[in-house]
Design a protein around this motif. Structure first.
Motif, PDB file in Angstrom:
ATOM      1  N   GLN A 162       0.836  -1.204   0.000  1.00 48.81           N
ATOM      2  CA  GLN A 162       0.000   0.000   0.000  1.00 48.81           C
ATOM      3  C   GLN A 162       0.875   1.260   0.000  1.00 48.81           C
ATOM      4  O   GLN A 162       0.615   2.211  -0.750  1.00 48.81           O
ATOM      5  N   GLN A 163       1.908   1.257   0.834  1.00 48.61           N
ATOM      6  CA  GLN A 163       2.796   2.417   0.922  1.00 48.61           C
ATOM      7  C   GLN A 163       3.511   2.660  -0.400  1.00 48.61           C
ATOM      8  O   GLN A 163       3.670   3.804  -0.836  1.00 48.61           O
ATOM      9  N   LEU A 164       3.938   1.573  -1.057  1.00 44.30           N
ATOM     10  CA  LEU A 164       4.616   1.716  -2.333  1.00 44.30           C
ATOM     11  C   LEU A 164       3.680   2.317  -3.371  1.00 44.30           C
ATOM     12  O   LEU A 164       4.069   3.204  -4.143  1.00 44.30           O
ATOM     13  N   LEU A 165       2.421   1.874  -3.377  1.00 43.87           N
ATOM     14  CA  LEU A 165       1.462   2.408  -4.335  1.00 43.87           C
ATOM     15  C   LEU A 165       1.150   3.876  -4.032  1.00 43.87           C
ATOM     16  O   LEU A 165       0.964   4.680  -4.953  1.00 43.87           O
ATOM     17  N   ARG A 166       1.082   4.225  -2.765  1.00 37.72           N
ATOM     18  CA  ARG A 166       0.776   5.616  -2.392  1.00 37.72           C
ATOM     19  C   ARG A 166       1.899   6.569  -2.811  1.00 37.72           C
ATOM     20  O   ARG A 166       1.647   7.739  -3.094  1.00 37.72           O
ATOM     21  N   THR A 167       3.116   6.081  -2.803  1.00 39.48           N
ATOM     22  CA  THR A 167       4.242   6.952  -3.141  1.00 39.48           C
ATOM     23  C   THR A 167       4.534   6.966  -4.632  1.00 39.48           C
ATOM     24  O   THR A 167       5.450   7.660  -5.081  1.00 39.48           O
ATOM     25  N   TYR A 168       3.761   6.238  -5.425  1.00 36.42           N
ATOM     26  CA  TYR A 168       4.020   6.177  -6.864  1.00 36.42           C
ATOM     27  C   TYR A 168       4.039   7.572  -7.483  1.00 36.42           C
ATOM     28  O   TYR A 168       4.909   7.895  -8.289  1.00 36.42           O
ATOM     29  N   ALA A 169       3.072   8.418  -7.109  1.00 36.08           N
ATOM     30  CA  ALA A 169       2.958   9.740  -7.722  1.00 36.08           C
ATOM     31  C   ALA A 169       4.195  10.592  -7.464  1.00 36.08           C
ATOM     32  O   ALA A 169       4.515  11.491  -8.245  1.00 36.08           O
ATOM     33  N   GLY A 170       4.913  10.289  -6.360  1.00 33.75           N
ATOM     34  CA  GLY A 170       6.087  11.087  -6.041  1.00 33.75           C
ATOM     35  C   GLY A 170       7.371  10.569  -6.656  1.00 33.75           C
ATOM     36  O   GLY A 170       8.434  11.172  -6.485  1.00 33.75           O
ATOM     37  N   LEU A 171       7.315   9.457  -7.374  1.00 32.08           N
ATOM     38  CA  LEU A 171       8.514   8.895  -7.975  1.00 32.08           C
ATOM     39  C   LEU A 171       9.027   9.813  -9.089  1.00 32.08           C
ATOM     40  O   LEU A 171       8.269  10.231  -9.964  1.00 32.08           O
ATOM     41  N   THR A 172      10.309  10.137  -9.039  1.00 30.68           N
ATOM     42  CA  THR A 172      10.888  11.007 -10.059  1.00 30.68           C
ATOM     43  C   THR A 172      11.636  10.220 -11.129  1.00 30.68           C
ATOM     44  O   THR A 172      12.078  10.788 -12.107  1.00 30.68           O
ATOM     45  N   MET A 173      11.784   8.923 -10.947  1.00 26.20           N
ATOM     46  CA  MET A 173      12.508   8.109 -11.923  1.00 26.20           C
ATOM     47  C   MET A 173      11.752   8.059 -13.253  1.00 26.20           C
ATOM     48  O   MET A 173      10.528   8.229 -13.301  1.00 26.20           O
ATOM     49  N   THR A 174      12.465   7.838 -14.305  1.00 27.88           N
ATOM     50  CA  THR A 174      11.860   7.766 -15.635  1.00 27.88           C
ATOM     51  C   THR A 174      12.476   6.620 -16.414  1.00 27.88           C
ATOM     52  O   THR A 174      13.447   5.994 -15.983  1.00 27.88           O
ATOM     53  N   GLY A 175      11.889   6.369 -17.590  1.00 24.79           N
ATOM     54  CA  GLY A 175      12.468   5.417 -18.523  1.00 24.79           C
ATOM     55  C   GLY A 175      12.563   4.006 -17.986  1.00 24.79           C
ATOM     56  O   GLY A 175      11.653   3.493 -17.322  1.00 24.79           O
ATOM     57  N   THR A 176      13.709   3.364 -18.235  1.00 25.92           N
ATOM     58  CA  THR A 176      13.893   1.954 -17.903  1.00 25.92           C
ATOM     59  C   THR A 176      13.753   1.691 -16.415  1.00 25.92           C
ATOM     60  O   THR A 176      13.153   0.693 -15.993  1.00 25.92           O
ATOM     61  N   GLN A 177      14.302   2.573 -15.592  1.00 27.82           N
ATOM     62  CA  GLN A 177      14.225   2.370 -14.139  1.00 27.82           C
ATOM     63  C   GLN A 177      12.783   2.342 -13.660  1.00 27.82           C
ATOM     64  O   GLN A 177      12.384   1.464 -12.890  1.00 27.82           O
ATOM     65  N   LYS A 178      11.973   3.284 -14.139  1.00 27.37           N
ATOM     66  CA  LYS A 178      10.568   3.342 -13.751  1.00 27.37           C
ATOM     67  C   LYS A 178       9.822   2.106 -14.238  1.00 27.37           C
ATOM     68  O   LYS A 178       9.012   1.518 -13.515  1.00 27.37           O
ATOM     69  N   ASN A 179      10.110   1.671 -15.464  1.00 29.74           N
ATOM     70  CA  ASN A 179       9.460   0.482 -16.006  1.00 29.74           C
ATOM     71  C   ASN A 179       9.762  -0.752 -15.173  1.00 29.74           C
ATOM     72  O   ASN A 179       8.882  -1.573 -14.904  1.00 29.74           O
ATOM     73  N   LEU A 180      11.012  -0.894 -14.750  1.00 30.91           N
ATOM     74  CA  LEU A 180      11.398  -2.057 -13.948  1.00 30.91           C
ATOM     75  C   LEU A 180      10.692  -2.056 -12.599  1.00 30.91           C
ATOM     76  O   LEU A 180      10.234  -3.106 -12.116  1.00 30.91           O
ATOM     77  N   VAL A 181      10.616  -0.873 -11.967  1.00 30.84           N
ATOM     78  CA  VAL A 181       9.925  -0.777 -10.676  1.00 30.84           C
ATOM     79  C   VAL A 181       8.459  -1.163 -10.831  1.00 30.84           C
ATOM     80  O   VAL A 181       7.912  -1.944 -10.041  1.00 30.84           O
ATOM     81  N   LEU A 182       7.806  -0.627 -11.862  1.00 30.62           N
ATOM     82  CA  LEU A 182       6.386  -0.915 -12.055  1.00 30.62           C
ATOM     83  C   LEU A 182       6.146  -2.357 -12.465  1.00 30.62           C
ATOM     84  O   LEU A 182       5.125  -2.951 -12.095  1.00 30.62           O
TER      85      LEU A 182
END
Length: 316
Positions: A162-182
């Motif tokens: 739940q905490q990870l999903l709540r902080t999604y909007a604040g993630l500043t990563m982009t591109g490959t890094q963001k794709n891997l996290v998601l």
């Protein structure tokens, strides 16, 4: 913060086969540019076929939606607010920290009601292998193309997720890094949403894919019409099997005899009617029981308390 009008919702619905209705909007407020919500809606599609939709909204006007699309797996997580869902004959109310997982099919539309509320925060994860890029779908996901055993499963989301999903909007990563996290979050949600599979006996034959699909049609038919007078012969014809074949393969696939499953569907629907204020006799009649005494006995065996006790508890 963005504002969303009726026209915005309708455009979104055209993309994803969702029909939106605004029952309280009429008269001078019925124009397409009438504002019904404000906040943020973000989407992110992954190469594996997963698509995230994150919504953080203030719902200014209550609305209903009917989803008629297709997805082998849909997971809906409520982080804040209330969502009321109806699939088949049973309603589900989702509160913060709860989720549902289901197979979405146009023959069995998912209905949702969003009451007017100050803050609604939800996350929807849809998986559709047809949208995946070649070579990006994990072999473990190919099984999701076969319909899940249950049309809708409600479950609690672990606090850390739940905490990870709540902080999604604040993630500043982009591109490959963001794709891997998601991708990692999507796999966690898919694994939790499917639940633990019952261990099948090695003596139980594997049910072929085509027969699984026909058995799922039978199961969904029972789920959506529990009040009908079903016969083994008619259900076997629907599955293109012999009555004995249907008995054996339904139990092998779902872990319960076909008419035990029907009984569970009827009693779950009856529980819902009791919560709405119907009498025990009315509930028995509405779900296909001829005698209220037989209904009461079955209800007590299923839930551990009598339907009359449920009625008394509701009035307190």
């Amino acid at each position: 913060m963005h504002t969303f009008s009726r026209a915005d919702f309708e455009r979104f619905g055209q993309l994803y086969d969702i029909e939106f209705r605004f029952p309280a909007i009429h008269g001078d407020n019925s124009t397409d540019d009438y504002i019904v919500a404000r906040g943020e809606i973000t989407e992110h599609s992954l190469a594996s076929g997963f698509r995230f939709t994150f919504s953080s909204l203030e719902v200014l006007e209550a609305y209903d939606s009917v989803s008629c699309g297709h997805a082998p797996l849909l997971v809906l997580v409520v982080l804040d607010g209330i969502v009321r869902l109806t699939l088949g004959s049973v309603e589900h109310e989702l509160t913060p920290g709860t989720a549902v997982s289901m197979q979405l099919h146009p023959d069995y539309p998912l209905q949702a009601h969003q009451p007017e509320q100050q803050h609604l925060e939800i996350m929807a994860l849809a998986f559709d292998p047809r949208r995946a890029k070649l070579g990006h779908v994990s072999p473990s996901l190919h099984g999701l193309t076969i319909l899940p055993r249950m049309p809708l499963r409600q479950w609690k989301v672990p606090h850390a997720l739940q905490q990870l999903l709540r902080t999604y909007a604040g993630l500043t990563m982009t591109g490959t890094q963001k794709n891997l996290v998601l991708e990692g979050v999507a796999l966690q949600l898919a694994g939790l949403g499917l639940g633990s599979e019952e261990q099948e006996s090695p003596d139980v034959p594997v049910v072929p894919v085509q027969q699984r699909q026909r058995l799922e049609l039978v199961r969904q038919h029972l789920e959506f019409t529990p009040d009908h007078d079903h016969s083994l012969k008619d259900l076997a014809q629907m599955a293109a099997m012999s009555p004995s074949g249907l008995r054996a393969k339904f139990r092998a696939m779902y872990g319960v005899p076909v008419f035990d499953y029907l009984r569970k569907c009827r009693l779950q629907l009856a529980k819902h009617y009791l919560e709405q204020g119907f009498s025990v006799e009315q509930c028995a009649n509405k779900v296909g029981y001829t005698h209220a005494t037989n209904f009461s006995t079955a209800f007590r065996r299923e839930f551990g308390f009598s339907p009359r006790q449920r009625t008394v508890d509701q009035k307190k």
